[in-house]
Design a protein around this motif. Structure first.
Motif, PDB file in Angstrom:
ATOM      1  N   VAL A  40     -10.623 -17.407   5.331  1.00  0.00           N
ATOM      2  CA  VAL A  40      -9.445 -17.708   5.277  1.00  0.00           C
ATOM      3  C   VAL A  40     -10.453 -17.742   3.570  1.00  0.00           C
ATOM      4  CG1 VAL A  40      -9.212 -20.496   4.439  1.00  0.00           C
ATOM      5  CG2 VAL A  40      -8.960 -19.725   6.904  1.00  0.00           C
ATOM      6  N   GLU A  41     -12.034 -17.445   3.616  1.00  0.00           N
ATOM      7  CA  GLU A  41     -12.177 -17.611   2.047  1.00  0.00           C
ATOM      8  C   GLU A  41     -12.169 -15.694   1.581  1.00  0.00           C
ATOM      9  OE1 GLU A  41     -16.834 -17.969   2.856  1.00  0.00           O
ATOM     10  OE2 GLU A  41     -16.161 -20.347   3.228  1.00  0.00           O
ATOM     11  N   MET A  42     -12.168 -15.314   2.306  1.00  0.00           N
ATOM     12  CA  MET A  42     -11.742 -13.528   2.008  1.00  0.00           C
ATOM     13  C   MET A  42     -10.206 -13.723   1.278  1.00  0.00           C
ATOM     14  SD  MET A  42     -13.470 -10.932   4.738  1.00  0.00           S
ATOM     15  CE  MET A  42     -13.586 -12.121   6.325  1.00  0.00           C
ATOM     16  N   ALA A  43      -9.034 -14.119   2.270  1.00  0.00           N
ATOM     17  CA  ALA A  43      -7.905 -14.626   2.289  1.00  0.00           C
ATOM     18  C   ALA A  43      -7.422 -14.957   0.574  1.00  0.00           C
ATOM     19  CB  ALA A  43      -7.220 -15.221   3.015  1.00  0.00           C
ATOM     20  N   GLU A  44      -8.396 -16.127   0.017  1.00  0.00           N
ATOM     21  CA  GLU A  44      -8.659 -16.555  -1.610  1.00  0.00           C
ATOM     22  C   GLU A  44      -9.077 -15.833  -2.281  1.00  0.00           C
ATOM     23  OE1 GLU A  44      -8.648 -21.712  -0.843  1.00  0.00           O
ATOM     24  OE2 GLU A  44     -10.476 -20.609  -0.273  1.00  0.00           O
ATOM     25  N   ALA A  45      -9.719 -15.332  -2.107  1.00  0.00           N
ATOM     26  CA  ALA A  45     -10.217 -14.155  -3.166  1.00  0.00           C
ATOM     27  C   ALA A  45      -8.748 -13.009  -3.816  1.00  0.00           C
ATOM     28  CB  ALA A  45     -11.739 -13.486  -2.087  1.00  0.00           C
ATOM     29  N   ALA A  46      -8.644 -12.628  -2.290  1.00  0.00           N
ATOM     30  CA  ALA A  46      -8.123 -11.548  -2.911  1.00  0.00           C
ATOM     31  C   ALA A  46      -6.470 -12.150  -3.175  1.00  0.00           C
ATOM     32  CB  ALA A  46      -7.740 -11.071  -1.619  1.00  0.00           C
ATOM     33  N   GLU A  97      -5.188 -11.084   5.125  1.00  0.00           N
ATOM     34  CA  GLU A  97      -5.489 -10.446   3.781  1.00  0.00           C
ATOM     35  C   GLU A  97      -6.359  -9.929   2.991  1.00  0.00           C
ATOM     36  OE1 GLU A  97      -3.440 -13.768   1.640  1.00  0.00           O
ATOM     37  OE2 GLU A  97      -2.513 -14.212   3.273  1.00  0.00           O
ATOM     38  N   GLY A  98      -7.711 -10.163   3.311  1.00  0.00           N
ATOM     39  CA  GLY A  98      -9.193 -10.256   2.607  1.00  0.00           C
ATOM     40  C   GLY A  98      -9.419  -9.134   2.525  1.00  0.00           C
ATOM     41  N   ILE A  99      -9.236  -8.434   3.984  1.00  0.00           N
ATOM     42  CA  ILE A  99      -9.480  -7.134   4.071  1.00  0.00           C
ATOM     43  C   ILE A  99      -9.391  -5.633   4.230  1.00  0.00           C
ATOM     44  CG2 ILE A  99      -9.951  -5.630   7.417  1.00  0.00           C
ATOM     45  CD1 ILE A  99      -9.781  -8.641   8.641  1.00  0.00           C
ATOM     46  N   GLY A 100     -10.115  -4.751   3.608  1.00  0.00           N
ATOM     47  CA  GLY A 100      -9.315  -3.707   2.774  1.00  0.00           C
ATOM     48  C   GLY A 100      -9.572  -2.217   3.930  1.00  0.00           C
ATOM     49  N   GLY A 101      -9.440  -1.638   3.443  1.00  0.00           N
ATOM     50  CA  GLY A 101      -9.787   0.130   4.213  1.00  0.00           C
ATOM     51  C   GLY A 101      -8.428   0.688   4.408  1.00  0.00           C
ATOM     52  N   HIS A 102      -7.076  -0.120   4.166  1.00  0.00           N
ATOM     53  CA  HIS A 102      -5.969   0.458   5.425  1.00  0.00           C
ATOM     54  C   HIS A 102      -4.505   0.393   4.198  1.00  0.00           C
ATOM     55  CE1 HIS A 102      -8.427   0.470   8.606  1.00  0.00           C
ATOM     56  NE2 HIS A 102      -7.965   2.038   9.343  1.00  0.00           N
ATOM     57  N   GLU A 103      -5.169   0.271   2.808  1.00  0.00           N
ATOM     58  CA  GLU A 103      -3.647   0.242   2.051  1.00  0.00           C
ATOM     59  C   GLU A 103      -2.830   1.355   1.817  1.00  0.00           C
ATOM     60  OE1 GLU A 103      -7.771  -2.089   0.962  1.00  0.00           O
ATOM     61  OE2 GLU A 103      -7.434   0.233   1.064  1.00  0.00           O
ATOM     62  N   GLN A 104      -3.082   2.191   2.459  1.00  0.00           N
ATOM     63  CA  GLN A 104      -1.961   3.454   2.400  1.00  0.00           C
ATOM     64  C   GLN A 104      -1.029   2.775   3.184  1.00  0.00           C
ATOM     65  OE1 GLN A 104      -4.871   3.551   3.867  1.00  0.00           O
ATOM     66  NE2 GLN A 104      -4.628   5.823   5.109  1.00  0.00           N
ATOM     67  N   TYR A 105      -1.053   1.761   4.357  1.00  0.00           N
ATOM     68  CA  TYR A 105      -0.001   1.733   5.360  1.00  0.00           C
ATOM     69  C   TYR A 105       0.685   0.333   4.365  1.00  0.00           C
ATOM     70  CZ  TYR A 105      -2.151   4.317   8.303  1.00  0.00           C
ATOM     71  OH  TYR A 105      -2.674   6.373   8.696  1.00  0.00           O
ATOM     72  N   ARG A 106       0.182  -0.605   3.343  1.00  0.00           N
ATOM     73  CA  ARG A 106       0.884  -1.571   3.392  1.00  0.00           C
ATOM     74  C   ARG A 106       0.869  -2.884   4.463  1.00  0.00           C
ATOM     75  NH1 ARG A 106       3.812  -2.626  -1.458  1.00  0.00           N
ATOM     76  NH2 ARG A 106       3.584  -4.848  -0.980  1.00  0.00           N
ATOM     77  N   ASP A 107      -0.122  -3.289   4.594  1.00  0.00           N
ATOM     78  CA  ASP A 107       0.019  -4.297   6.142  1.00  0.00           C
ATOM     79  C   ASP A 107       0.357  -5.405   5.325  1.00  0.00           C
ATOM     80  OD1 ASP A 107      -2.619  -4.260   5.274  1.00  0.00           O
ATOM     81  OD2 ASP A 107      -3.339  -5.206   6.394  1.00  0.00           O
ATOM     82  N   ASP A 108       0.295  -5.732   4.347  1.00  0.00           N
ATOM     83  CA  ASP A 108       0.877  -7.258   4.055  1.00  0.00           C
ATOM     84  C   ASP A 108       2.541  -7.004   4.007  1.00  0.00           C
ATOM     85  OD1 ASP A 108       0.900  -4.713   1.692  1.00  0.00           O
ATOM     86  OD2 ASP A 108       1.847  -6.525   0.053  1.00  0.00           O
TER      87      ASP A 108
END
Length: 388
Positions: free
Chosen positions: A51-57, A307-318
């Protein structure tokens, strides 16, 4: 969700489909009755950290959130569509059990007290043949099945023994048309078979047996496994039924569809499946229309706490998709398909912007080149299958 039954859709069945719905871990922690936040992950030991990682993002998240909060704008879309059936893959256990499953680094569970969150979306079938439903052992599976059944939610792909795990979920769509004065006939049904494959990370010992609970697990996407599923389909089907096979398979990332997955899906359609509902990948994978039948090789995640987990941004998993398929009610052939895009922000779903829909269209058409599916973006921002 109930049958639409309007004159315009009298000869069609509308089915909404989604990939992985993960209401555990961080999502569970923002709901009214969060469970034990303890985790056994190598780097994160408390679910509230997600939750904290998602809020940070993306900014602050209201706590406690309402039961319907994780679904966001999706609920309005479901109400507007009024599908005859709505099927998702529930990728979490629903239990208070401890006892993390050994050999796994990630475990998902939501509190049974938060089941109203799932029920608020009114899914007709929750698929359980996946790599997280036994994250807290067979005691956790038993509580999961009990919690969902008590809430009036149908399941497929897991059970107290093999017979129950392989049994399809049955959704009554609408009574078949009959002449004036004719005796009523049994209601038209959608049968949803669910199966998991080890390529998605399912341990082999999670398989249900005649005297042990577990999931419907096929050892490989082989002709033998397809033939076994076809035999089950034919044994359960009655005249007028539509049949779907929901499959948890493959890796989390990447657009490539393995040839053996294509052959397996084709074998199922050749054997009578009206559509194939694939999931496990964290982002959408290409789709295909084969012999007039829809094959979704990977629907992508719908709800999670990534939401706060990085590393695969090229896939736009959001970016997340709700698939709405219109099928001929007599033949099961695909008549139309809309992919409604959403964006995950602050642990809820909002309709995606037109430019995000265009990004998805470009990605899926570019990486789906072997298939004949052609996607366009409509005026309402939905992706539409224009031709096949």
């Amino acid at each position: 969700m109930g049958a639409s039954g309007s004159p315009e859709t009298d000869r069609e069945v509308t089915v909404c489909l989604a990939g992985d719905v993960m209401l555990g871990r961080g999502v569970d922690q923002v709901l009214p009755h969060p469970g034990d936040p303890q985790l056994a992950e190598p780097w994160v030991t408390d679910a509230r950290a997600y939750v904290e990682m998602a809020e940070a993002a993306n900014g602050p998240i209201s706590r406690p959130a309402g039961y319907d909060a994780p679904w966001g704008d999706l609920l309005e879309e479901l109400r507007a569509t009024g599908p005859d059936a709505w099927v998702l893959n529930l990728e979490t256990s629903v239990t208070r059990a401890g006892g993390f499953a050994p050999g796994k680094s990630v475990h998902y569970r939501m509190s049974p007290a938060n089941v109203p969150c799932l029920a608020s979306a009114r899914p007709d079938v929750c698929v359980l043949a996946n790599n997280h439903v036994l994250d807290f052992g067979r005691d956790g599976l038993a509580e999961t099945l009990h919690s969902l059944t008590r809430a009036g939610l149908r399941t497929a792909g897991a059970g107290g023994d093999a017979a129950e795990a392989w049994r399809p979920a049955r959704v009554v769509l609408r009574p078949p048309r009959s002449g004036t004065g004719a005796a009523p006939r049994p209601g038209r049904r959608l049968l949803v078979f669910a199966v998991g494959l080890p390529s998605s990370g399912i341990p082999l010992d999670w398989a249900a047996t005649p005297d042990r609970s577990g999931i419907a697990l096929a050892s490989a996407p082989s002709p033998t496994a397809a033939a076994g599923l076809v035999a089950r389909m034919r044994a359960a089907r009655r005249p007028g039924d539509l049949v779907a096979v929901s499959i948890h398979w493959g890796s989390n990332w990447g657009y490539r569809v393995p040839p053996e997955h294509i052959r397996f899906a084709h074998d199922l359609v050749d054997g009578g499946a009206d559509f194939v509902h694939g999931h496990s990948s964290h982002h959408p994978r290409p789709l295909e229309v084969y012999r007039g039948r829809l094959i979704l090789y990977g629907c992508g995640d719908l709800i999670d706490d990534y939401e706060g987990i990085g590393g695969h941004e090229q896939y736009r998993d959001d970016l997340r998709l709700l698939y709405t398929a219109r099928l001929d009610e007599t033949t099961g052939a695909l008549r139309g398909l809309r992919l409604i895009p959403f964006q995950a922000r602050r642990l809820t779903l909002r309709r995606a912007r037109p430019r995000d829909a265009q990004w998805l269209r470009a990605a899926l058409t570019r990486h789906g080149a072997p298939f004949s599916a052609a996607l366009t973006v409509g005026g309402d921002g939905a992706l539409v299958l224009a031709s096949w």
